[in-house]
Design an enzyme around this catalytic site. Structure first.
Site, PDB file in Angstrom:
ATOM      1  N   HIS A   7     -16.351  14.043  11.786  1.00  0.00           N
ATOM      2  CA  HIS A   7     -17.121  12.787  11.729  1.00  0.00           C
ATOM      3  C   HIS A   7     -18.612  13.027  11.964  1.00  0.00           C
ATOM      4  CE1 HIS A   7     -15.906  12.900  16.105  1.00  0.00           C
ATOM      5  NE2 HIS A   7     -17.124  12.434  16.310  1.00  0.00           N
ATOM      6  N   HIS A  79     -24.515  12.786  16.627  1.00  0.00           N
ATOM      7  CA  HIS A  79     -23.912  14.131  16.596  1.00  0.00           C
ATOM      8  C   HIS A  79     -23.036  14.309  15.358  1.00  0.00           C
ATOM      9  CE1 HIS A  79     -20.724  11.857  18.831  1.00  0.00           C
ATOM     10  NE2 HIS A  79     -19.903  12.629  18.169  1.00  0.00           N
ATOM     11  N   GLU A 130     -20.340  18.476  18.214  1.00  0.00           N
ATOM     12  CA  GLU A 130     -19.037  18.292  18.866  1.00  0.00           C
ATOM     13  C   GLU A 130     -18.023  19.128  18.108  1.00  0.00           C
ATOM     14  OE1 GLU A 130     -17.592  14.247  18.678  1.00  0.00           O
ATOM     15  OE2 GLU A 130     -15.834  14.682  19.887  1.00  0.00           O
TER      16      GLU A 130
HETATM   17  C1  LIG Z   1     -15.611  12.341  23.029  1.00  0.00           C
HETATM   18  C2  LIG Z   1     -15.473  10.948  22.578  1.00  0.00           C
HETATM   19  C3  LIG Z   1     -16.153  10.707  21.243  1.00  0.00           C
HETATM   20  C4  LIG Z   1     -15.424  11.519  20.175  1.00  0.00           C
HETATM   21  O1  LIG Z   1     -15.945  11.675  19.075  1.00  0.00           O
HETATM   22  O2  LIG Z   1     -14.271  11.931  20.456  1.00  0.00           O
HETATM   23  C5  LIG Z   1     -17.616  11.099  21.307  1.00  0.00           C
HETATM   24  O3  LIG Z   1     -18.176  11.702  20.446  1.00  0.00           O
HETATM   25  S1  LIG Z   1     -18.424  10.615  22.747  1.00  0.00           S
HETATM   26  C6  LIG Z   1     -20.171  11.018  22.430  1.00  0.00           C
HETATM   27  C7  LIG Z   1     -20.986  10.813  23.677  1.00  0.00           C
HETATM   28  N1  LIG Z   1     -20.861  11.972  24.552  1.00  0.00           N
HETATM   29  C8  LIG Z   1     -21.786  12.940  24.533  1.00  0.00           C
HETATM   30  O4  LIG Z   1     -22.778  12.892  23.826  1.00  0.00           O
HETATM   31  C9  LIG Z   1     -21.515  14.104  25.465  1.00  0.00           C
HETATM   32  C10 LIG Z   1     -22.492  15.241  25.201  1.00  0.00           C
HETATM   33  N2  LIG Z   1     -23.872  14.810  25.444  1.00  0.00           N
HETATM   34  C11 LIG Z   1     -24.566  15.247  26.545  1.00  0.00           C
HETATM   35  O5  LIG Z   1     -24.095  16.027  27.353  1.00  0.00           O
HETATM   36  C12 LIG Z   1     -25.996  14.733  26.684  1.00  0.00           C
HETATM   37  O6  LIG Z   1     -26.157  13.564  25.917  1.00  0.00           O
HETATM   38  C13 LIG Z   1     -27.077  15.770  26.231  1.00  0.00           C
HETATM   39  C14 LIG Z   1     -26.984  17.016  27.111  1.00  0.00           C
HETATM   40  C15 LIG Z   1     -26.915  16.127  24.777  1.00  0.00           C
HETATM   41  C16 LIG Z   1     -28.436  15.133  26.423  1.00  0.00           C
HETATM   42  O7  LIG Z   1     -28.497  14.749  27.758  1.00  0.00           O
HETATM   43  P1  LIG Z   1     -29.616  13.716  28.226  1.00  0.00           P
HETATM   44  O8  LIG Z   1     -29.762  12.639  27.190  1.00  0.00           O
HETATM   45  O9  LIG Z   1     -29.367  13.287  29.615  1.00  0.00           O
HETATM   46  O10 LIG Z   1     -30.859  14.646  28.306  1.00  0.00           O
HETATM   47  P2  LIG Z   1     -32.235  14.532  27.609  1.00  0.00           P
HETATM   48  O11 LIG Z   1     -32.506  13.150  27.112  1.00  0.00           O
HETATM   49  O12 LIG Z   1     -33.205  15.150  28.530  1.00  0.00           O
HETATM   50  O13 LIG Z   1     -32.020  15.481  26.325  1.00  0.00           O
HETATM   51  C17 LIG Z   1     -32.312  16.862  26.439  1.00  0.00           C
HETATM   52  C18 LIG Z   1     -32.988  17.219  25.125  1.00  0.00           C
HETATM   53  O14 LIG Z   1     -31.992  17.078  24.090  1.00  0.00           O
HETATM   54  C19 LIG Z   1     -32.435  16.085  23.167  1.00  0.00           C
HETATM   55  N3  LIG Z   1     -31.257  15.315  22.793  1.00  0.00           N
HETATM   56  C20 LIG Z   1     -30.509  14.519  23.578  1.00  0.00           C
HETATM   57  N4  LIG Z   1     -29.484  13.979  22.872  1.00  0.00           N
HETATM   58  C21 LIG Z   1     -29.611  14.446  21.609  1.00  0.00           C
HETATM   59  C22 LIG Z   1     -28.894  14.265  20.396  1.00  0.00           C
HETATM   60  N5  LIG Z   1     -27.818  13.449  20.365  1.00  0.00           N
HETATM   61  N6  LIG Z   1     -29.287  14.905  19.287  1.00  0.00           N
HETATM   62  C23 LIG Z   1     -30.376  15.720  19.328  1.00  0.00           C
HETATM   63  N7  LIG Z   1     -31.143  15.964  20.441  1.00  0.00           N
HETATM   64  C24 LIG Z   1     -30.742  15.310  21.555  1.00  0.00           C
HETATM   65  C25 LIG Z   1     -33.446  15.238  23.884  1.00  0.00           C
HETATM   66  O15 LIG Z   1     -34.339  14.669  22.956  1.00  0.00           O
HETATM   67  C26 LIG Z   1     -34.108  16.269  24.760  1.00  0.00           C
HETATM   68  O16 LIG Z   1     -35.020  16.995  23.980  1.00  0.00           O
HETATM   69  P3  LIG Z   1     -36.556  17.090  24.473  1.00  0.00           P
HETATM   70  O17 LIG Z   1     -37.243  17.876  23.387  1.00  0.00           O
HETATM   71  O18 LIG Z   1     -36.489  17.784  25.804  1.00  0.00           O
HETATM   72  O19 LIG Z   1     -37.015  15.655  24.585  1.00  0.00           O
HETATM   73 CO   LIG Z   2     -17.779  12.182  18.381  1.00  0.00          CO
END
Ligand SMILES: CC[C@H](C(=O)O)C(=O)SCCNC(=O)CCNC(=O)[C@H](O)C(C)(C)COP(=O)(O)OP(=O)(O)OC[C@H]1O[C@@H](n2cnc3c(N)ncnc32)[C@H](O)[C@@H]1OP(=O)(O)O
Ligand SMILES: [Co+2]
Length: 134
Positions: A7, A79, A130
């Protein structure tokens, strides 16, 4: 190692409105919303002939997509989910390659009842990846 594109996920502020957009304007088949408190999101899936679109709305105080929506107020691509045959072997190969596996490193059960892992976007061309056990 990576297989089918399972997805493409889009973070949205209002999952009901976004669902109606896909169902009404785009004529797509949209599932009912499903709350996933353990993941901090409410999801719907849009089934396409060759993959799925996952719409994600924040759920709860510390949703992992809250900050994403602060930075992207209109929502946006969140993602990609690739399928792998063996998620533990994939995890071990990625850790060995120096990639960051998010969370504890142990797969959690995702929206399809299958084990999933997430890889840090900074390690994959700014794209949150993912992996889901096929
Ligand atoms: C599992 C159930 C369902 C499924 O399909 O089965 C799902 O998909 S659930 C989806 C939701 N769950 C998650 O996203 C879990 C994994 N995500 C994480 O651990 C965090 O969101 C993380 C680590 C990606 C980002 O954490 P956080 O937002 O707290 O940190 P920052 O904002 O400081 O981000 C750090 C850095 O990464 C960039 N960033 C954040 N999210 C994304 C993204 N989705 N795509 C691309 N880049 C991303 C953010 O801009 C920061 O970059 P910087 O240059 O430092 O600004
Ligand atoms: Co997902």
């Amino acid at each position: 190692m990576i297989g089918r594109l399972n997805h493409v996920a889009i973070a949205v502020r209002d999952i009901a409105a976004a669902s109606q957009l896909y169902r009404g304007t785009l004529g797509a088949t949209v599932s009912d919303p499903e709350a996933l408190p353990e993941h901090g999101v409410t999801v719907v899936f849009i089934t396409l002939p060759n993959t799925k679109i996952e719409l994600l709305e924040p759920l709860g105080a510390d949703s992992p997509i809250a900050k994403f929506l602060e930075k992207n107020p209109d929502g946006g691509m969140h993602h990609l989910c690739y399928e792998v045959d063996d998620i533990h072997a994939a995890r071990d190969r990625l850790v060995k390659s120096g990639a960051r596996v998010l969370g504890s490193g142990e797969p959690k059960i995702g929206a399809h009842g299958k084990p999933v892992l997430f890889l840090h976007p900074k390690d994959f061309n700014g794209t949150l990846i993912e992996l889901e056990q096929a």
